[in-house]
Write a protein that holds these residues in place. Structure first.
Motif, PDB file in Angstrom:
ATOM      1  N   ASP A   1       0.830  -1.205   0.000  1.00  0.00           N
ATOM      2  CA  ASP A   1       0.000   0.000   0.000  1.00  0.00           C
ATOM      3  C   ASP A   1       0.864   1.255   0.000  1.00  0.00           C
ATOM      4  O   ASP A   1       1.973   1.262   0.548  1.00  0.00           O
ATOM      5  N   ALA A   2       0.337   2.319  -0.596  1.00  0.00           N
ATOM      6  CA  ALA A   2       1.036   3.596  -0.635  1.00  0.00           C
ATOM      7  C   ALA A   2       0.042   4.716  -0.334  1.00  0.00           C
ATOM      8  O   ALA A   2      -1.159   4.586  -0.603  1.00  0.00           O
ATOM      9  N   ALA A   3       0.552   5.788   0.215  1.00  0.00           N
ATOM     10  CA  ALA A   3      -0.292   6.947   0.512  1.00  0.00           C
ATOM     11  C   ALA A   3      -0.691   7.650  -0.784  1.00  0.00           C
ATOM     12  O   ALA A   3       0.019   7.574  -1.793  1.00  0.00           O
ATOM     13  N   ASP A   4      -1.818   8.325  -0.743  1.00  0.00           N
ATOM     14  CA  ASP A   4      -2.270   9.122  -1.881  1.00  0.00           C
ATOM     15  C   ASP A   4      -1.244  10.229  -2.113  1.00  0.00           C
ATOM     16  O   ASP A   4      -0.974  11.022  -1.210  1.00  0.00           O
ATOM     17  N   PRO A   5      -0.652  10.290  -3.318  1.00  0.00           N
ATOM     18  CA  PRO A   5       0.372  11.298  -3.575  1.00  0.00           C
ATOM     19  C   PRO A   5      -0.205  12.700  -3.766  1.00  0.00           C
ATOM     20  O   PRO A   5       0.545  13.683  -3.795  1.00  0.00           O
ATOM     21  N   GLY A   6      -1.517  12.807  -3.908  1.00  0.00           N
ATOM     22  CA  GLY A   6      -2.155  14.120  -4.002  1.00  0.00           C
ATOM     23  C   GLY A   6      -2.113  14.742  -5.396  1.00  0.00           C
ATOM     24  O   GLY A   6      -2.461  15.918  -5.540  1.00  0.00           O
ATOM     25  N   ASN A   7      -1.706  14.002  -6.405  1.00  0.00           N
ATOM     26  CA  ASN A   7      -1.607  14.575  -7.750  1.00  0.00           C
ATOM     27  C   ASN A   7      -2.887  14.425  -8.557  1.00  0.00           C
ATOM     28  O   ASN A   7      -3.025  15.017  -9.619  1.00  0.00           O
TER      29      ASN A   7
END
Length: 152
Positions: free
Chosen positions: A143-149
């Motif tokens: 899993d990875a955090a939302d990069p916000g792009n």
């Protein structure tokens, strides 16, 4: 590459993806592991340790997505039905790249964060994914955090 390695990759490309994410949860996704085995033949991997090759079938409901994630190694995804739209965490414009039935998306893994979506409103997306260089017995997805792009 020897014949056994090519056969493993080719067979895996015919089948396979994701477990639900906790950091950026997916929606409408289900996956079934079709096969898993520990490789003794070497391909370019992170080192000399044994690794698993995992084949998984994935379906994504209309409007569903995988959530932001990466893989411990390379993932080869064959689109069986529908359209897979891939978004990259490092693409500030959040431009989706489409892969339709019969096309292949090769994810480099090793920390490459991305998200897969089914932007269709009426067609279920079906994908077969083969994961290479998975640490023995460990998950095929990180899993990875939302990069916000992206705005979704």
């Amino acid at each position: 590459m020897n014949k056994k390695t090519v056969a493993v990759i080719a067979a895996g490309a015919m089948l396979a993806l994701a477990l639900p994410a906790s950091a950026t949860p997916g929606s409408g996704v289900s996956g079934t592991v079709v096969a898993r085995g520990t490789a003794v033949e070497k391909v370019k991997t992170r080192g000399n340790a044994p690794y698993d090759v995992v084949v998984q079938n994935l379906t994504i409901a209309p409007g569903g997505h995988t959530g932001w994630h990466t893989h411990p190694g390379i993932a080869v995804a064959v689109v069986k039905a529908g359209t897979l739209t891939i978004y990259e965490s490092d693409d500030e414009s959040c431009t989706g790249h489409d892969y339709t039935a019969g096309e292949v998306y090769v994810d480099p893994g090793y920390g490459h964060v991305h998200l897969g979506r089914n932007v269709s409103s009426d067609v279920t997306l079906e994908i077969a994914v083969t994961y290479l260089d998975v640490p023995v017995g460990e998950a095929v997805r990180i899993d990875a955090a939302d990069p916000g792009n992206c705005s979704f």
